[in-house]
Structure formats: C-alpha cells, structure tokens
Design a protein around this motif. Sequence first.
Motif, PDB file in Angstrom:
ATOM      1  N   LEU A   1      13.691 -11.134  -2.518  1.00  0.00           N
ATOM      2  CA  LEU A   1      12.680 -11.086  -1.469  1.00  0.00           C
ATOM      3  C   LEU A   1      12.740  -9.710  -0.819  1.00  0.00           C
ATOM      4  O   LEU A   1      13.775  -9.321  -0.287  1.00  0.00           O
ATOM      5  N   VAL A   2      11.641  -8.996  -0.894  1.00  0.00           N
ATOM      6  CA  VAL A   2      11.566  -7.662  -0.306  1.00  0.00           C
ATOM      7  C   VAL A   2      10.781  -7.776   0.989  1.00  0.00           C
ATOM      8  O   VAL A   2       9.674  -8.317   0.994  1.00  0.00           O
TER       9      VAL A   2
ATOM     10  N   LEU B   1       0.395   0.945   1.697  1.00  0.00           N
ATOM     11  CA  LEU B   1       0.628   1.828   0.554  1.00  0.00           C
ATOM     12  C   LEU B   1       1.645   1.204  -0.388  1.00  0.00           C
ATOM     13  O   LEU B   1       1.474   1.204  -1.609  1.00  0.00           O
ATOM     14  N   LEU B   2       2.713   0.652   0.199  1.00  0.00           N
ATOM     15  CA  LEU B   2       3.732   0.018  -0.626  1.00  0.00           C
ATOM     16  C   LEU B   2       3.161  -1.188  -1.352  1.00  0.00           C
ATOM     17  O   LEU B   2       3.380  -1.377  -2.549  1.00  0.00           O
ATOM     18  N   LEU B   3       2.411  -2.010  -0.617  1.00  0.00           N
ATOM     19  CA  LEU B   3       1.840  -3.204  -1.216  1.00  0.00           C
ATOM     20  C   LEU B   3       0.880  -2.837  -2.345  1.00  0.00           C
ATOM     21  O   LEU B   3       0.904  -3.427  -3.416  1.00  0.00           O
ATOM     22  N   ARG B   4       0.031  -1.835  -2.087  1.00  0.00           N
ATOM     23  CA  ARG B   4      -0.971  -1.454  -3.086  1.00  0.00           C
ATOM     24  C   ARG B   4      -0.314  -1.037  -4.388  1.00  0.00           C
ATOM     25  O   ARG B   4      -0.696  -1.500  -5.461  1.00  0.00           O
TER      26      ARG B   4
ATOM     27  N   GLN C   1       0.917 -10.096   2.956  1.00  0.00           N
ATOM     28  CA  GLN C   1       0.716  -8.988   3.880  1.00  0.00           C
ATOM     29  C   GLN C   1       0.650  -9.502   5.307  1.00  0.00           C
ATOM     30  O   GLN C   1       0.059 -10.553   5.575  1.00  0.00           O
ATOM     31  N   SER C   2       1.274  -8.773   6.215  1.00  0.00           N
ATOM     32  CA  SER C   2       1.226  -9.064   7.654  1.00  0.00           C
ATOM     33  C   SER C   2       1.458 -10.533   7.932  1.00  0.00           C
ATOM     34  O   SER C   2       0.647 -11.203   8.547  1.00  0.00           O
ATOM     35  N   PHE C   3       2.576 -11.000   7.437  1.00  0.00           N
ATOM     36  CA  PHE C   3       2.936 -12.376   7.682  1.00  0.00           C
ATOM     37  C   PHE C   3       3.160 -12.568   9.185  1.00  0.00           C
ATOM     38  O   PHE C   3       3.653 -11.679   9.848  1.00  0.00           O
TER      39      PHE C   3
ATOM     40  N   VAL D   1       9.070 -11.449  -7.998  1.00  0.00           N
ATOM     41  CA  VAL D   1       9.483 -10.715  -6.802  1.00  0.00           C
ATOM     42  C   VAL D   1       8.462 -10.991  -5.710  1.00  0.00           C
ATOM     43  O   VAL D   1       7.263 -10.990  -5.965  1.00  0.00           O
ATOM     44  N   VAL D   2       8.941 -11.271  -4.521  1.00  0.00           N
ATOM     45  CA  VAL D   2       8.061 -11.441  -3.372  1.00  0.00           C
ATOM     46  C   VAL D   2       8.207 -10.224  -2.480  1.00  0.00           C
ATOM     47  O   VAL D   2       9.326  -9.823  -2.146  1.00  0.00           O
ATOM     48  N   ILE D   3       7.094  -9.620  -2.134  1.00  0.00           N
ATOM     49  CA  ILE D   3       7.128  -8.569  -1.119  1.00  0.00           C
ATOM     50  C   ILE D   3       6.342  -9.078   0.077  1.00  0.00           C
ATOM     51  O   ILE D   3       5.265  -9.635  -0.069  1.00  0.00           O
TER      52      ILE D   3
END
Lengths: 259, 364
Positions: free
Chosen positions: B56-57, B70-73, B213-215, B246-248
């Motif tokens: 989990l990242v 940017l990281l997510l993209r 994103q933005s949990f 992998v979960v980010i």
Amino acid sequence: MDNLLDRALGLDGRGDRWPLLGKLVLVEDCVETGGAFVVHHVIKRFLSPQPSGVTNHSLILVAFSQPLSHYDRVLRKLGCNLVAQRDNNRFLFFDMLNLRFPDKHDAKTGSGILVSLFEKIYNAVRALSAEKSWVTIVIDDIALMEVVANGSSDSVLDFLHYCRTLMSEFDCSVVALNHGDIYLSMEKPMLMLNLEYLSNILVRAEPLATGSAVDVHGQLMVLNKGENDRQGTAGSKIHNFHFRVKENSVDFFYPGGRG
Amino acid sequence: MATPKTRAGSFSRNVPSTAASQVPGVKSGPNGTLFLSSGISDLDKILGGGFPLGSLVVVMEDPEAPHHMLLLRNFMSQGLVHNQPLLYASPAKDPRGFLGTLPSPVSSKDDKSLDRDSDPPPPGLRIAWQYKKYFGENQQNSNSQRDNKFEFCNEFDLRKPLQRQFLSGQHIECISTQDSPDLASLHDRCATFLKQFFRTDGNISGAGRIAIQSFCAPQCTYFDQEWHVLSFIRSLRSMIRSSNAVVILSFPPSLLSPSFSKRLQHMADTLLSVKAIPDEDKDLAKLLTGYQDMIGLLSIHKVARINTQVPIILEAATFSIKLQKRKFLVLECLNQAPVDGSSGTSYATSGSCSVSSKGGSLDF
C-alpha cells in the motif's frame, strides 16, 4: 552471545525460568523507526532451544498487521522456523489480518471480535499450560486492534487487562507492539497511559535526533521496572542504546561505541 | 547517490527470475518480492526497484498544489501501457474524464537517446568520474533496446495525452467516491477487482493497480467517520497483501486530525509526501540550485519493508520534482547552491553531460 537488549530485558540470566514470565512487555515505535524487530527478537529468543530444555515454550502470535508469510520469512532469517514450530504445536498463529470489512448491519461489532479472540486465546493458553508449557502472547499491533474494535479503546484496554490476568493464572507473558506517535496529539491518551502504567518493561524505539543514518537505525530506551522484591523497592532501570537492524540479527551498541 | 542495496539475505529463497520476467512490467526484487514500476524511473531507482506487489503506497497531499496527481498519473499510465487492469477512484463527479489527462509514453528508443545525446558535451571539462556515468548510460540503452517492447518503466511526456488504444480496453474501472454513502460499495469493488490477482504460490499471471485519489476528501459523505475509514484501509491492506497488485492512495493530511493521519501513515508500506514550493521565495532560491526549474518537493518517509525487518535508509529523503524540457518528470537530489549556482544532478542522468552543461563554471 548476549547483547544489550537481552541484558536490558533481563534475558541474560542463567536461571531455568524464562525471565519474562508474568510480565507485560510494551514496545512503542513511531513512523520513522519501526519497532517490529524488537518483537521478532523476543519471539526468536523465546522459541530458540533452551539449554535446560525442561519446559516447553509455546508462542501465540496475534497478528493484525502482517500475514504469516512475512513473519515466517523474517524469523527464518533470524534462525527460527515458525512453520516447523507450528507443526510441533509450539507456535499458534491467529490471523487477524483477514478480518472482514464490517457492514453496517453486522451483528458482530468490533468489541465482539475481541471477546471471541480472547476466548480463543484463553482456551489455547489453558490447553498449553495443561501440558506444562510456558506461553508468550505476542500482539502485533495494538493500534490496528483499535481499528478492528472500531475505535473503542476501552474494549482494547479490557482485552489487555484480561490478557494480563492470564499471567497470574498461568505461566505466561505478554508482548505488545504499539505506535506511540499516534497518541502524541491527544490530550489524554488513556489507552497509552494505561498501557505504559501496566507494563513491566517498556521499550521505546525512536529515530536519532540527528536524522537517519545508514549505520545507526535508531535508538532504544528500555525501562525495566524490575520486580518488587520483599523490601518493596522497585529496582527500576533505564537502558539507552543505539541499534542497527540486519537481516539475520540486530546490532546493539552504546552511542559512539560501535567498534 | 547509489540506490539502496537490494541484496537478498543469505537465507532468502531464490526466486526463479524467469517467472517474473515473463509478465510485462513486473520484475523481481529481494526477499521474494516483485516490483511494479511507479511510472517515474527516478522514483523506481530511489525506492530500490519500484513498488512491491502487495503493498500500500500512501501519498500525503499538499493542499496548495496538486503534485500528487503527477504521481498518480504516471502510475496509472504505466499500468495501462503494460496492459495491467486499473481501478481508479476519485471524489470527482466524472472520474473517467481524468483518464484523458494521463500522459503518453515516449517511444523509448529514439526519443530517449536523442534526449540524452542532444546536448553537446561541455567543452574541456571532463572528469574521471563522469566517464563511469557514460558506461552506465550505454548499458541502460542497450538494455532498453533488448526488451524494447515492454520496458519496465517508460518515460512519459506530460504534454501528450495517452493514446486511445490504451484506454479502449475493458480493464479500466472508474468510481466516484462522492456518490456512495459509505465505503462498503467501494470496498466491494476493490475486493472483486483484487480477486482476479489473488496470489497463488509461485506463478503470477498478471498484476493490477488501484489508484485512490484524495481519499477522505471533505466532499465525501464518510469524511468524518474516521474509524470507518481506517477500517476500510485496514481491510484494503489485508486484501492487497494476498494479491498481485499495488494500491496507491493519496489523502490530505491537513484536513484530518493528527492522530488519524498518523494511523494512516503507520498502515502505509511506502509513505511519500509532496509539497509545493512558493513561487517567489528568495531565501530558498538562494539556498538551492536549480530552484527555478523545480515545481515541487517529494519526500520519502518510509520504504516498503515486506518479508524483511531491515529498514531501507535512503541517502536523501527529499527530492525536487522537475520537468525536463517541460515534458518529463524527473526527481533530483536537493543540492545546496555553491557561491556560483550550478545545476543539480538528476537521479537518472546524474553527472551526465547534459545536466552539468547547464550549470555555470564549476569552482575547484
């Protein structure tokens, strides 16, 4: 063979008894410096063959944070085969990682899970001590147990109280890992204060004040409250030293004393 | 600036490397872990190979700048290029629209080598240690030429949108977290998504990626149900541990209570944070080289520690995020400015000619 941590925990004695029996060991760590290696160390010491070999040692691992494969790999590198120990009935693994995500309509609430968990532990400890075995209960970790209990720190505290009562009834000890920095911002973190009060030995893993380094991974503070001897004086001792975690061992040394 | 040691312990099992290399975008790491690429080659190098499968990242957002995007993209694009199924959850009304902003991979061979060799070497100044870097670069190029079809990590051009062909597949799921009243539905979607990657011993058929994103952003209805949210992440973490994915997950720590945020950080296997840098900070500009090119800072607080107890200590924890040629995302070590400012060195092209040529004269 004995290192500073063993000495601080009182594991260096040559007595027949496992020195931690009847004691609650609390390990506190933080995001920057994990304290899991202390738990691994105690597991390894407890399960490694004893010179006297009169009494069996049995370990109960209540794992909220990692799967068995992780512990198995880590402990194997330390020289302790958990799977073999499990086959010998000396190692019980309670997998709490794969608990289901609670539904709104779930009858079994968080504290219900802890109650049934304690029943399981109680039965296991009773069965093991019937075989004249010394038992150590390891809990990894308390912060996740709180999450499972849905934030009810009272039920977590109750759970640990009950585990503590086991220590007076049977020959057993409890080792628990907790994350100290979670509670820093709270005004009155009852769970942490209670735990620290109840514990016989408190181990705190912290990063170095000067930042992280390759050679020194952090420092340990071990507060051994000692035993209340007949005079009523508690010989409490504080040990401070640095550590470096390696795959197959951990180096402990005094600040600057690394040779 | 060496990458952290990825030497396996003497007792670790020898995983046959062929098993992993057959699956595109997966490579084997130490302690029996397998790595996925983050989509940023510099970040992969810093982390010692990438994000390990089953981890989990967590990315801590900065409220002032959307650098976590940017990281997510890059993470999502890299997965799509490798044809890995993707699940994307976001508090936006239309999460599928975000896919249109994903960057496109650069057709590696020509562009990359062009990029590196386009700048002429600096006249005169050539020092011995720089030659070593040239060797490294040559090896890299030959590597990328060999398995050209599926590179572990592509370079992404942030200005070009991802081609249609990558998006048309059936393997992209998008969820808006704003609609659902609680997390049970999101949990079920994740559970069914992860089921296809359930880890069986030894062999691996494919890998998946989940980006959330933005949990616990305030527009979600469960925003204030902290224990519910924690319970979700605990459950997600346990599911991911037993699957090849992998979960980010990014979250805004400034909006949450400190103890809640700490709990989240403890649950993370790899913990990153992004920070904006103010536009006109004269002091900082004086202190750091290459300040004008920086768009933000990335800090690495924790590197995943799966199947091992040894923490990975990085040589530096904070890196600057820069855009090379306004296209490529690169991470660089922070360098304190000397009297006469010279540019910092990129993690990837550290010391290569193109970078040092930008700087002024060096003081010796």
